[in-house]
Design an enzyme around this catalytic site. Structure first.
Site, PDB file in Angstrom:
ATOM      1  N   ASP A  86       3.764   8.992  42.821  1.00 45.45           N
ATOM      2  CA  ASP A  86       3.846   9.685  41.460  1.00 45.45           C
ATOM      3  C   ASP A  86       4.746   8.533  40.671  1.00 45.45           C
ATOM      4  O   ASP A  86       5.239   7.440  41.220  1.00 45.45           O
ATOM      5  CB  ASP A  86       4.567  10.796  41.805  1.00 45.45           C
ATOM      6  CG  ASP A  86       4.392  11.816  40.439  1.00 45.45           C
ATOM      7  OD1 ASP A  86       3.761  11.246  39.374  1.00 45.45           O
ATOM      8  OD2 ASP A  86       4.629  12.730  40.440  1.00 45.45           O
ATOM      9  N   TRP A  87       4.688   8.712  39.635  1.00 48.25           N
ATOM     10  CA  TRP A  87       5.175   7.716  38.412  1.00 48.25           C
ATOM     11  C   TRP A  87       6.663   7.148  39.075  1.00 48.25           C
ATOM     12  O   TRP A  87       7.653   7.901  38.966  1.00 48.25           O
ATOM     13  CB  TRP A  87       5.216   8.394  37.258  1.00 48.25           C
ATOM     14  CG  TRP A  87       5.585   7.486  35.846  1.00 48.25           C
ATOM     15  CD1 TRP A  87       7.013   6.827  35.796  1.00 48.25           C
ATOM     16  CD2 TRP A  87       5.029   7.040  34.859  1.00 48.25           C
ATOM     17  NE1 TRP A  87       6.986   6.134  34.711  1.00 48.25           N
ATOM     18  CE2 TRP A  87       5.838   6.212  34.127  1.00 48.25           C
ATOM     19  CE3 TRP A  87       3.670   7.301  34.236  1.00 48.25           C
ATOM     20  CZ2 TRP A  87       5.386   5.577  32.874  1.00 48.25           C
ATOM     21  CZ3 TRP A  87       3.348   6.694  33.177  1.00 48.25           C
ATOM     22  CH2 TRP A  87       4.251   5.992  32.548  1.00 48.25           C
TER      23      TRP A  87
END
Ligand code: BGC
Length: 743
Positions: free
Chosen positions: A284-285
């Site tokens: 994820d980011w």
């Protein structure tokens, strides 16, 4: 004769499978050949994903060298680069690199691209799997025509605490419904097979258990038993693998003390091991770098080591791989074969998408224009939006409204806005005419052009200003009927939008009281990304529609339902609490040793002394403009062996005056087990359409798969004993019951 047909089939089958096999082999051979030519730095490049500068969906790290890095073959994928023009520009940079490996363009196409569909939670309320597959299909077609190869969807996190803002992005609280929806959405995005010109890769996220963040606070820790993980949270991910999901995204949370991004139990043992997942995992980011904040790694280098070892293949925006991975390999801390495996998984998808044959095949401006302006898409969005609306209350059949009403007052902060109908996670296309969003005001005008329509805003979504009340009350006073549209602004549910109070925000419920006091027939529309609490409204207003955030056709769909052109059929995919003190709340809880016998008992039973246990609106609940009667329940037997089954049949009759759709829900309870079992669990459902007065038979099959669970040793299977079968119109409205025994 039979024999000939059979042998022909065999020849055909072996031809087909050998062709499929050789295609597979060709891709593998091509991947291997390419890998052999790559330097270590180029390999790490394939594992690196950057955001474009046009949109940010997380905290950006400034990097002025992105373009030259792409030219040097040091970037594998970009997110937030969209449109044929920009994707082509970026792809041209990649084509200047030594090995000309094309970039992958990823984007959060969560509930539509240009055409926006209801938020995923709202769509889940339709219980219409075909409709959800279609909305994903259309979203994919539009995005793919605009240069996008990959959507970061579906989010398949089970969520049982509506304080968590991201409940809007998933399918709600139930594992069975959530798994069915996960399967349909993956199929919708990817089409028949990867490589279709109108398809994008799906990404099942967030692996895993992100939806169980403690206290409903986004990004928070998750502490969960193995049993709950396997029984409740993992099945929708498994369904996504079964549907062929090309990619997975891991998650921000730690799970029992280990960040999901660095969790090899999740990614290597379960996903790539037990489930045999052949695609790749994107972080994820920034989640690789965030393992430093978690206190799981002392610096970016240790974080990169933990992530690659755990099976995170691509680094989204944390630069941890770019800055450390090559060095880690040189220091022999990371075996190069781990890097190779990650690179191969990514290259394989680029081949499957046909990007090596034509890196620009998804960037055709003519096709983009056509796909983004296809009138069929708006029609589908309108239908799905209508199907997602849930009728919560309809005293004295106030709804549907007559089209002959002379004067209607349409009041509230949601009447005129455009953007708010999209809700969170809508793609912000540049230069797009906002006029393609049908406001609720516009929708009403389209429907009842002849009536006099009065408007007043009344108040804002938030704040304590009541200055607009007088004007709103005056408008209501002059009308024959009032529609009041309230709820959450588009960014009050979504990522990083957790709320400790999920009551109707601001002074909106006071506005409801003021309008109700006029005595005019009143319909309230509640627009939101999550279950809200609105007890006064629920107890006092005669008609309520839960309209969520319905997307670009919201206005038309709402008008269709208000005036009976569509008979509402939505059912809640999440339990609506009475107060936050009940959270988390879900229908398939355990019974406890001291279950409360009724809603008033408090002494030495499992209850609150200041609040009922029951929810305000239960899972599976939703009314219709007609009524349905359930009858004639028959079981083909009352005893079953593991390799056998029981056929369940019943009749459903539309006992009202208009056609309608009903979601017939089948729940089971295992009466006693080696571990305690929930009071009921959804195991099947059918959505059926009946003309007024019509009766239809409904059939279900109970087999061993519906009776299985994780036993005390966490082995999956069924146990002999008694089961209760319940069939109803919601989890709290069981109409037919029977018992049977597994022998
Ligand atoms: C979200 C993901 C999303 C990613 C890229 C993250 O903050 O958690 O769901 O796909 O950003 O936008």
């Amino acid at each position: 004769m039979k024999k000939t047909a059979f042998s022909q089939f065999l020849i055909f089958f072996s031809f087909m499978s050998s062709t499929a096999f050789s295609l597979e082999r060709t891709i593998d051979q091509k991947v291997d050949a390419l890998l052999k030519q790559m330097t270590l730095e180029e390999k790490v490049g394939q594992l690196t994903q950057y955001t474009g500068d046009l949109a940010a969906t997380g905290p950006i790290t400034i990097n002025p060298n992105k373009q030259s890095e792409i030219r040097n073959g040091l970037v594998g994928s970009m997110l937030n680069v969209l449109g044929t023009r920009y994707t082509r520009q970026y792809q041209e940079l990649a084509m200047q690199s030594r090995l000309k490996i094309p970039l992958l363009f990823g984007l959060d196409v969560i509930h539509g691209y240009k055409t926006t569909f209801p938020i995923p939670l709202a769509e889940a309320a339709s219980w219409d799997l075909d409709a959800m597959e279609l909305s994903a299909r259309i979203s994919a077609a539009e995005a793919a025509a605009s240069g996008i190869h990959w959507t970061f969807a579906p989010m398949v996190d089970i969520a049982r605490d509506p304080r968590w803002g991201r409940v809007m992005e998933g399918a709600g609280e139930d594992t069975y419904l959530g798994s069915k929806i996960a399967f349909s959405r993956v199929r919708g995005f990817q089409g028949e097979k990867l490589g279709g010109i109108d398809s994008v890769m799906a990404c099942a996220k967030h692996f895993a258990a992100y939806g169980a963040a403690i206290g409903g606070r986004d990004y928070n820790s998750v502490d969960m038993s193995e049993r709950t993980l396997w029984e409740t949270y993992l099945p929708p991910f498994k369904a996504a693998v079964d549907a062929g999901a090309a990619t997975f995204m891991n998650s921000f949370n730690d799970l029992n003390g280990i960040p999901a991004t660095g969790n090899s139990y999740l990614q290597r043992d379960i996903l790539k091991g037990k489930w045999g997942f052949k695609g790749f995992v994107v972080s994820d980011w920034g989640s690789i770098g965030e393992m430093v904040s978690h206190g799981y790694a002392k610096d970016g280098k240790e974080a990169a080591l933990a992530a690659i070892a755990a099976g995170s293949d691509m680094d989204m925006e944390s630069n941890a791989y770019r800055n450390n991975l090559a060095q880690l390999v040189k220091e022999k801390k990371v075996p190069v074969k781990l890097v190779d495996d990650a690179v191969k998984r990514i290259l394989r998808k680029k081949f499957e998408l046909g990007l090596f044959d034509d890196p620009y095949r998804f960037s055709d401006p003519e096709r983009e224009q056509k796909a983004l302006n296809d009138p069929a898409h708006a029609l589908a969005a309108r239908e799905i939006a209508a199907k997602s609306i849930v009728l919560l209350k309809n005293e004295n059949n106030l709804l549907p409204l007559s089209k002959d009403i002379k004067t209607i007052a349409f009041i509230g902060p949601m009447v005129k806005p455009l953007r708010d109908n999209h809700g969170f996670w809508a793609v912000e296309l540049k230069d797009m005419d906002p006029g393609y969003i049908v406001s609720q005001w516009q929708g009403l005008q389209n429907k009842v052009g002849g009536a006099t329509l009065l408007y007043a805003k009344g108040c804002d979504f938030e704040g304590d200003n009541k200055d607009g009340f007088a004007e709103a009350v005056a408008a209501a006073g002059r009308a024959d009927a009032v529609i009041l549209s309230i709820g959450e602004r588009w960014n009050m549910s979504g990522e990083a939008k957790s709320r400790s109070s999920i009551h109707l925000p601001g002074v909106q419920e006071d506005l409801v009281k003021a309008i109700q006091a006029t005595g005019k027939p009143l319909v309230v529309l509640i627009n939101a990304g999550r279950p809200l609490i609105f007890n006064w409204t629920a107890d006092n207003v005669p008609a309520i529609l839960y309209t969520w955030w319905l997307g670009s056709q919201a206005g038309n769909a709402i008008a269709d339902v208000l005036f009976g052109d569509y008979n509402p059929s939505g059912k809640l995919p999440m339990t609506f609490p009475r107060e936050e003190g009940q959270l988390p709340i879900y229908y398939d809880h355990f019974n406890t040793g001291r279950p409360a016998p009724d809603e008033t008992a408090v002494n030495y039973v499992s209850a609150y002394i200041d609040l009922k246990n029951s929810p305000k609106f239960p899972f599976g609940y939703g009314l219709s403009y007609t009524t349905f009667q359930y009858s004639d329940l028959k079981l083909s037997g009352t005893e079953m062996k593991r390799d056998g089954n029981i056929e369940v049949s019943l009749n459903v009759t539309n006992t009202g005056k208009v056609a309608g759709e009903e979601v017939v829900q089948l729940y089971l309870r295992d009466k006693a087990g080696s571990v305690v079992r929930p009071v009921m669990q959804l195991k099947d459902f059918r959505k059926i359409k009946l003309a007024a007065g019509e009766t239809k038979p409904v059939k279900f099959i109970i087999d061993n798969s519906k009776l299985s669970f994780y036993n005390k040793n966490l082995e999956y299977g069924s146990e002999e004993g008694g089961f209760v079968l319940m069939i109803g119109s919601s989890s709290a409205d069981i109409r037919l019951k029977a018992e049977f025994e597994l022998k």
